[in-house]
Design a protein around this motif. Structure first.
Motif, PDB file in Angstrom:
ATOM      1  N   UNK A 159       0.842  -1.261  -0.098  1.00 16.31           N
ATOM      2  CA  UNK A 159       0.101   0.048   0.050  1.00 16.31           C
ATOM      3  C   UNK A 159       0.838   1.275  -0.031  1.00 16.31           C
ATOM      4  N   UNK A 160       2.069   1.202   0.455  1.00 16.78           N
ATOM      5  CA  UNK A 160       2.836   2.370   0.999  1.00 16.78           C
ATOM      6  C   UNK A 160       3.033   3.061  -0.616  1.00 16.78           C
ATOM      7  N   UNK A 161       3.216   2.511  -1.647  1.00 18.52           N
ATOM      8  CA  UNK A 161       3.709   3.233  -2.946  1.00 18.52           C
ATOM      9  C   UNK A 161       2.439   3.506  -3.790  1.00 18.52           C
ATOM     10  N   UNK A 162       1.348   3.031  -3.546  1.00 17.44           N
ATOM     11  CA  UNK A 162       0.161   3.482  -4.385  1.00 17.44           C
ATOM     12  C   UNK A 162       0.125   4.913  -4.632  1.00 17.44           C
ATOM     13  N   UNK A 181      -5.241   3.950  -5.332  1.00 18.53           N
ATOM     14  CA  UNK A 181      -5.857   4.037  -4.086  1.00 18.53           C
ATOM     15  C   UNK A 181      -7.176   3.899  -4.374  1.00 18.53           C
ATOM     16  N   UNK A 182      -7.893   4.805  -5.244  1.00 14.10           N
ATOM     17  CA  UNK A 182      -9.278   4.735  -5.745  1.00 14.10           C
ATOM     18  C   UNK A 182      -9.829   3.730  -6.411  1.00 14.10           C
ATOM     19  N   UNK A 190       2.583  11.757   3.284  1.00 17.60           N
ATOM     20  CA  UNK A 190       1.265  11.886   2.818  1.00 17.60           C
ATOM     21  C   UNK A 190       0.666  11.045   2.190  1.00 17.60           C
ATOM     22  N   UNK A 191       1.263  10.397   1.375  1.00 20.16           N
ATOM     23  CA  UNK A 191       0.382   9.144   0.492  1.00 20.16           C
ATOM     24  C   UNK A 191       0.047   8.325   1.516  1.00 20.16           C
ATOM     25  N   UNK A 194      -4.361   5.314   4.584  1.00 23.32           N
ATOM     26  CA  UNK A 194      -4.960   4.810   5.767  1.00 23.32           C
ATOM     27  C   UNK A 194      -6.304   5.337   6.096  1.00 23.32           C
ATOM     28  N   UNK A 195      -6.415   6.912   5.615  1.00 25.65           N
ATOM     29  CA  UNK A 195      -7.842   7.199   5.673  1.00 25.65           C
ATOM     30  C   UNK A 195      -8.619   6.312   4.752  1.00 25.65           C
ATOM     31  N   UNK A 196      -8.244   6.097   3.636  1.00 28.20           N
ATOM     32  CA  UNK A 196      -9.000   5.287   2.531  1.00 28.20           C
ATOM     33  C   UNK A 196      -9.504   3.830   3.251  1.00 28.20           C
ATOM     34  N   UNK A 197      -8.548   3.219   3.818  1.00 29.30           N
ATOM     35  CA  UNK A 197      -8.968   2.084   4.463  1.00 29.30           C
ATOM     36  C   UNK A 197     -10.160   2.315   5.490  1.00 29.30           C
ATOM     37  N   UNK A 198     -10.154   3.567   6.270  1.00 27.34           N
ATOM     38  CA  UNK A 198     -11.091   3.738   7.303  1.00 27.34           C
ATOM     39  C   UNK A 198     -12.223   3.967   6.444  1.00 27.34           C
ATOM     40  N   UNK A 199     -12.294   4.842   5.295  1.00 21.96           N
ATOM     41  CA  UNK A 199     -13.231   5.129   4.626  1.00 21.96           C
ATOM     42  C   UNK A 199     -14.232   4.011   3.924  1.00 21.96           C
ATOM     43  N   UNK A 200     -13.225   2.845   3.700  1.00 25.87           N
ATOM     44  CA  UNK A 200     -13.844   1.757   2.808  1.00 25.87           C
ATOM     45  C   UNK A 200     -14.854   1.033   3.910  1.00 25.87           C
ATOM     46  N   UNK A 201     -14.985   1.503   5.186  1.00 26.63           N
ATOM     47  CA  UNK A 201     -15.871   0.620   5.874  1.00 26.63           C
ATOM     48  C   UNK A 201     -16.972   1.721   6.312  1.00 26.63           C
ATOM     49  N   UNK A 202     -17.029   2.969   5.944  1.00 24.98           N
ATOM     50  CA  UNK A 202     -18.127   3.765   6.043  1.00 24.98           C
ATOM     51  C   UNK A 202     -19.421   3.326   5.936  1.00 24.98           C
TER      52      UNK A 202
END
Length: 548
Positions: free
Chosen positions: A45-48, A53-54, A488-489, A494-502
């Protein structure tokens, strides 16, 4: 679609997987959140890039996924489970299209004006609200036709945009109740402007659309729907409003005026004495009411005339927090409510046993008397007995707050590489220096800094630090700032992983409400009525009682 009845891992996925711990993205550095992810996840995930990511995490409809490396099965399973458990958010005609690329056809000719909504209903109304009131209004009308009801009660009516469309556009009799007196005053003023426009078009014989034969004037009421009160109190509140006639309120407070003053022209000039007879009739019927505090004391359904109140359909467009749950309970208990359309929002403001007073909880402007709190109070989540007895059903405040995010909007930001994405990293860096200076300040509220994404971090910090009581010139280690900015990436991923569960959390909250209705003998449907690119909280819970 798998639901909580069939899938015991539903709750585990919603609140216990990596990326959804009891931390916020602003604590990315202070809590070393990247290291909480499995090492195999970190590596892939670190180099996406942001578009990757989307496409690889958030977009469930993306079919041509191209992975830059081999992903661990645990990460693939996590993503697949999150997508499978979430209720589909796209309207049926839009499913299968690329997320974020579809605008409603009604805005193709003009991005700010719906071609399917009469011009008199577009004034003062933003495109998002135009889309919502047209689609929800037609659904409410359908429920009225099915139940034989001509009356609608619109709770949390705001400026009355939906109310006007239901009454003037669809010919329904509407009682609108709103807690904010200023919004009630605006609703009455907008009604007057609409009537003035109608009269002018009638005189010119240039009305561009068909109005209902029986024009119904809505009644706006200023009042707070108490979630601790019974349905009898709610009906009494509506009945008493019919006996209180008061002129429009201004933004400066109440003012006793003649109802005819409401038909003043939009430019503030009153009509002269030569007004038409139809205009006079409309002005006499147009009024707003102020609902006084209603006490439970002395209420007895068998002895009071509450049963004489006419049947109606209940609706609430983005009713905040517990209000949506309260309306569902009134629908189940009150014999006069024959149908309901419930559009919820602000899940973080829902009360729970673990958090009975969440931040932002709305309270009445005046203290409640002891008798108004005598009704047995139930929390906003869970509503159903089935979920209440399910081990691990609890949803944290952070989980419910995350469910309010706009996934489609974030997908667009990722694909565009929007500069707005840097604000997550800025806030996380600032949190580091705040805690080092004041360890007692955890998750301090900075509030929105205007155009933060266009600022250098030093300027962002200069504006943000005083908001938590720290000096704007607090020394910052520039080498550390630069090192954190380079991550920043990772912050975004990390925020995207959180948003995946929203969407999973939102689905759980709404399915709990459907189960509650089922337990009370009422079938319901959950419909993604609005375009999620326009209206992130796009689900409508629809229910009808059997004919009596």
């Amino acid at each position: 679609m798998p639901g909580p009845h069939e899938d015991p891992c539903f709750l585990t996925t919603a609140d216990q997987h990596p990326g959804h711990a009891a931390f916020k993205v602003q604590e990315f550095f202070t809590e070393n959140l990247w290291q909480t992810l499995p090492s195999t996840w970190q590596a892939v995930l670190q180099d996406l890039s942001y578009p990757q990511t989307a496409d690889l995490l958030l977009d469930a409809s993306h079919e041509d996924r191209r992975y830059p490396s081999v992903w661990p099965l645990s990460l693939l399973a996590f993503r697949a489970t999150a997508h499978a458990l979430a209720f589909p958010r796209e309207c049926r005609p839009d499913r299968g299209r690329v997320a974020g690329s579809v605008k409603p056809d009604e805005f193709l000719e003009n991005q700010s004006q719906s071609s399917l909504l009469g011009h008199i209903f577009r004034k003062h109304v933003k495109p998002k609200k135009q889309h919502e009131i047209r689609k929800l209004g037609m659904l409410v009308k359908q429920l009225c036709d099915q139940t034989g009801c001509r009356r609608v009660v619109d709770v949390g009516s705001g400026q009355g945009h939906l109310t006007r469309f239901l009454s003037f556009g669809l010919g329904l009799s509407v009682n609108a109740i709103e807690a904010d007196h200023t919004l009630v005053a605006m609703a009455s003023r907008f009604d007057a402007e609409l009537l003035w426009t109608l009269e002018k078009e009638k005189q010119k014989k240039s009305c561009s659309f068909q109005l209902p034969e029986a024009l119904s004037i809505p009644q706006h009421m200023a009042g707070w729907v108490n979630p601790k009160a019974s349905w009898e109190t709610f009906i009494k509140q509506l009945k008493e409003a019919n006996h209180v006639i008061e002129g429009p309120r201004t933004s400066f407070g109440p003012s006793k005026k003649r109802c005819s003053d409401l038909t003043s022209q939009p430019d503030g000039l009153s009509h002269n004495s030569n007004r038409s007879e139809s205009e006079r009739m409309l002005s006499e019927r147009l009024c707003c009411s102020d609902i006084p505090a209603v006490s439970e004391e002395g209420l007895n359904p068998e002895e009071s005339p509450l049963q004489d109140y006419p049947d109606f359909v209940l609706t609430g467009l983005h009713a905040c927090g517990d209000l949506s749950a309260t309306l569902l309970r009134h629908f189940v208990s009150c014999p006069q409510v024959r149908g309901i359309t419930s559009v919820a929002c602000c899940y973080m403001k829902i009360t729970t046993k673990e958090n009975p007073t969440p931040p932002g909880l709305i309270s009445p402007s005046s203290p409640l008397t002891p008798s108004t709190e005598s009704f047995h109070f139930e929390f906003g989540y869970p509503m159903s007995s089935w979920v209440r007895w399910l081990p691990g059903h609890q949803l944290s405040y952070k989980a419910r707050e995350g469910a309010c995010h706009a996934v489609e909007d974030y997908v667009r930001r990722l694909r565009e590489g929007s500069q707005l994405l840097r604000t997550h990293c800025y806030r996380a860096i600032l949190e580091t220096f705040i805690r080092e200076t004041r360890p007692d300040l955890r998750r301090a509220g900075i509030q929105t800094i205007k155009k933060a994404h266009l600022l250098a971090f030093t300027e962002y910090a200069r504006l943000g630090l005083p908001r938590v009581g720290l000096p704007p010139d607090l020394p910052l280690d520039q080498e550390r700032v630069e090192a954190m900015l380079k991550q920043q990436s990772k912050v975004v991923v990390y925020f995207t992983l959180t948003l995946l569960l929203a969407p999973v959390v939102e689905t759980l909250v709404l399915l709990d409400r459907m189960i509650y209705l089922e337990e009370n003998g009422v079938d319901s449907q959950l419909i993604p009525l609005f375009n999620p690119n326009f209206s992130p909280r796009n689900f409508v819970l629809v229910a009808l009682k059997p004919s009596r």
